[in-house]
Design a protein around this motif. Structure first.
Motif, PDB file in Angstrom:
ATOM      1  N   PRO A  65      -3.346  -4.912 -12.461  1.00 55.47           N
ATOM      2  CA  PRO A  65      -4.256  -4.610 -11.346  1.00 55.47           C
ATOM      3  C   PRO A  65      -5.680  -5.110 -11.593  1.00 55.47           C
ATOM      4  CG  PRO A  65      -3.738  -2.609 -12.590  1.00 55.47           C
ATOM      5  CD  PRO A  65      -2.832  -3.680 -13.103  1.00 55.47           C
ATOM      6  N   ARG A  95      -7.721  -7.692  -9.120  1.00 53.55           N
ATOM      7  CA  ARG A  95      -9.049  -7.376  -8.564  1.00 53.55           C
ATOM      8  C   ARG A  95     -10.049  -8.478  -8.904  1.00 53.55           C
ATOM      9  NH1 ARG A  95     -11.437  -3.020  -6.373  1.00 53.55           N
ATOM     10  NH2 ARG A  95      -9.578  -1.751  -6.687  1.00 53.55           N
ATOM     11  N   ARG A 116      -9.109  -1.860   6.055  1.00 53.71           N
ATOM     12  CA  ARG A 116      -9.688  -2.370   4.812  1.00 53.71           C
ATOM     13  C   ARG A 116      -9.975  -1.261   3.810  1.00 53.71           C
ATOM     14  NH1 ARG A 116     -13.993  -6.966   6.979  1.00 53.71           N
ATOM     15  NH2 ARG A 116     -12.474  -8.184   8.182  1.00 53.71           N
ATOM     16  N   SER A 117     -10.147  -0.044   4.322  1.00 53.10           N
ATOM     17  CA  SER A 117     -10.469   1.057   3.416  1.00 53.10           C
ATOM     18  C   SER A 117      -9.229   1.636   2.748  1.00 53.10           C
ATOM     19  CB  SER A 117     -11.210   2.165   4.183  1.00 53.10           C
ATOM     20  OG  SER A 117     -10.354   2.727   5.162  1.00 53.10           O
ATOM     21  N   GLU A 118      -8.043   1.198   3.211  1.00 49.18           N
ATOM     22  CA  GLU A 118      -6.819   1.758   2.664  1.00 49.18           C
ATOM     23  C   GLU A 118      -6.576   1.227   1.264  1.00 49.18           C
ATOM     24  OE1 GLU A 118      -2.267   2.637   4.155  1.00 49.18           O
ATOM     25  OE2 GLU A 118      -3.352   0.910   4.945  1.00 49.18           O
ATOM     26  N   SER A 119      -6.130   2.073   0.377  1.00 42.43           N
ATOM     27  CA  SER A 119      -5.875   1.667  -1.000  1.00 42.43           C
ATOM     28  C   SER A 119      -4.605   0.836  -1.075  1.00 42.43           C
ATOM     29  CB  SER A 119      -5.739   2.906  -1.890  1.00 42.43           C
ATOM     30  OG  SER A 119      -4.552   3.617  -1.570  1.00 42.43           O
ATOM     31  N   VAL A 120      -4.489   0.086  -2.175  1.00 43.81           N
ATOM     32  CA  VAL A 120      -3.280  -0.700  -2.405  1.00 43.81           C
ATOM     33  C   VAL A 120      -2.073   0.217  -2.498  1.00 43.81           C
ATOM     34  CG1 VAL A 120      -2.116  -2.215  -4.046  1.00 43.81           C
ATOM     35  CG2 VAL A 120      -4.527  -2.589  -3.500  1.00 43.81           C
ATOM     36  N   LEU A 121      -2.238   1.347  -3.188  1.00 47.90           N
ATOM     37  CA  LEU A 121      -1.145   2.309  -3.282  1.00 47.90           C
ATOM     38  C   LEU A 121      -0.717   2.779  -1.898  1.00 47.90           C
ATOM     39  CD1 LEU A 121       0.719   4.062  -5.010  1.00 47.90           C
ATOM     40  CD2 LEU A 121      -1.123   5.774  -5.123  1.00 47.90           C
ATOM     41  N   GLY A 122      -1.697   3.034  -1.043  1.00 49.74           N
ATOM     42  CA  GLY A 122      -1.373   3.456   0.312  1.00 49.74           C
ATOM     43  C   GLY A 122      -0.611   2.395   1.078  1.00 49.74           C
ATOM     44  N   THR A 158      -4.212  -8.202   4.544  1.00 48.27           N
ATOM     45  CA  THR A 158      -5.136  -7.228   3.971  1.00 48.27           C
ATOM     46  C   THR A 158      -6.223  -7.985   3.232  1.00 48.27           C
ATOM     47  OG1 THR A 158      -4.212  -7.001   1.753  1.00 48.27           O
ATOM     48  CG2 THR A 158      -3.078  -5.827   3.521  1.00 48.27           C
ATOM     49  N   ARG A 189      -3.702  -7.755  -5.008  1.00 48.20           N
ATOM     50  CA  ARG A 189      -3.417  -6.456  -5.618  1.00 48.20           C
ATOM     51  C   ARG A 189      -2.097  -5.872  -5.115  1.00 48.20           C
ATOM     52  NH1 ARG A 189      -8.816  -3.559  -4.266  1.00 48.20           N
ATOM     53  NH2 ARG A 189      -9.244  -5.486  -3.125  1.00 48.20           N
ATOM     54  N   ALA A 191      -6.605  -7.228   0.180  1.00 46.69           N
ATOM     55  CA  ALA A 191      -6.168  -6.934  -1.187  1.00 46.69           C
ATOM     56  C   ALA A 191      -4.780  -7.527  -1.436  1.00 46.69           C
ATOM     57  CB  ALA A 191      -6.156  -5.424  -1.413  1.00 46.69           C
TER      58      ALA A 191
END
Length: 405
Positions: free
Chosen positions: A275, A279, A8-14, A143, A148, A145
């Motif tokens: 984005p 969100r 859950r802490s991973e960014s969308v970019l990641g 996810t 996103r 997200a």
């Protein structure tokens, strides 16, 4: 099938960068967006200059977009029965490649109309099946997200539509319009290259009961209603592209550079808003954000209809960018959730709303300008978008069991 929860802490970019499929989808949509948007604004010019088509007949070319829902439904149903979601993406891309090459070789007025209805309408299904594959991947690896992630991938297509018209105008001017159509065919083919030999297995949710025959059609009604409402909200875009430059040139006497700035500001703002919209949807619910987007679209059309200055038109473009950011970031995801047992079908039907709204908007624009003139013609899409806003509000307060909040 076991689901793997992404950190859950991973960014969308990641998430996008770590996934080979998401990276490939981003590049493919960028290539497809450049190719399609490079040719689309030049098609009427091609019909008139290369084939000698009378201008009123050339304007009817966009009526062939009405074939898109049937093609989207057919391709989607076939995709929902195929074990590999990317199979029909590749089939659509190959048909599109052949269609654009046939368009470049056309020497009769009627050929582009047939090619558009029979081949290019099917080619549009490639994007729908990519988003269906995205939904399969998100269902397997959920996810917090999802909106996103889809918006991040959709941004590639928006960037393509910002770059394509500029490249297309230059390329067509230097090498000719037929060469431009060949280059578009190359782009449509090239969108398959980033995937190599990848496969995306169709996701089957065992918790969903089978809905054969009439029950399946009845269950599709929320999707069809949502798509129809989106068509109402988007009709003003064709009118804007067709008549706002004329209004700026003839009535407001705006310079060429300023007209380009007014038209070009919308896709830039849309890209920036994608984005943000995603969100907001994660926080407040997708359908409520779509309702707000439709309200922004209504306000944008009112700004065009009442604006007597360039500033008012810039405001209208900014408001309209909000509508299209909502459609781009959330529309296909909402459609897939409204018909979860057939995400390929849902993607195909929803994305056909864009060409259908183009055909309807072109017809409304032509009749409206003749009846009430510029800029008052924009009151018509403002009224349609107001109706869409009210319907979205109803859908938000009476959500479908499978639909978004």
């Amino acid at each position: 099938m076991r689901k793997l929860m992404v950190d859950r802490s991973e960014s969308v970019l990641g998430i996008v960068v770590r996934s080979r499929f998401y990276r490939s989808a981003f590049v493919a949509l960028l290539i497809a967006g450049i190719g399609t948007s490079a040719a689309t604004p030049q098609l009427t010019l091609f019909l008139v200059r290369e084939l000698g088509t009378p201008l009123p007949v050339a304007g009817l070319y966009y009526v062939t977009n009405l074939a898109a829902p049937f093609a989207g439904f057919l391709v989607g149903r076939l995709s929902d029965r195929s074990p590999d979601r990317l199979l029909w993406f590749r089939v659509c891309a190959l048909i599109g490649t052949a269609g654009w090459l046939a368009m470049a070789a056309a020497n009769s007025v009627w050929l582009p109309f047939v090619i558009s209805a029979a081949a290019l309408s099917v080619a549009g299904g490639s994007m729908a099946q990519l988003f269906a594959a995205c939904r399969d991947e998100l269902s397997r690896n959920p996810t917090k997200a999802d909106n996103r992630v889809v918006a991040a991938i959709r941004m590639a297509f928006t960037v393509g539509w910002m770059v394509g018209p500029v490249v297309g105008s230059w390329f067509g001017g230097v090498f000719g319009l037929r060469a431009l159509l060949v280059a578009t065919a190359c782009c449509v083919f090239a969108q398959m290259i980033p995937f190599g030999r990848q496969r995306v297995e169709r996701y089957h949710d065992v918790s969903l009961p089978p809905r054969p025959g009439r029950r399946r059609l009845d269950h599709m009604k929320p999707l069809l209603v949502f798509t129809a409402v989106c068509v109402l909200a988007m009709t003003g875009d064709t009118i804007k592209f067709g008549y706002l430059p004329i209004y700026m040139a003839d009535e407001l006497h705006v310079s060429d550079a300023m007209r380009g700035a007014v038209i070009g500001i919308q896709p830039l703002l849309e890209l920036l808003l994608l984005p943000i919209v995603a969100r907001l949807a994660d926080r407040f619910g997708s359908m409520w954000v779509m309702t707000g987007g439709a309200a922004l679209g209504m306000a944008g059309n009112l700004a065009y209809a009442t604006g007597s200055s360039v500033v008012a038109l810039f405001v209208g473009q900014a408001l309209t960018a909000g509508l299209w950011a909502c459609v781009g970031a959330l529309g296909v995801s909402i459609a897939q959730r409204l018909y979860p047992e057939g995400v390929g079908t849902a993607s195909g039907i929803f994305l056909s709303a864009i060409p259908v709204s183009s055909a309807i908007g072109g017809t409304i624009g032509g009749l409206g300008v003749a009846a009430i003139g510029l800029p008052h013609v924009f009151f018509i899409p403002a009224a349609l978008t107001a109706l869409a806003t009210l319907t979205f509000t109803h859908l938000s307060t009476h959500p479908h069991p499978n639909g978004p909040g």
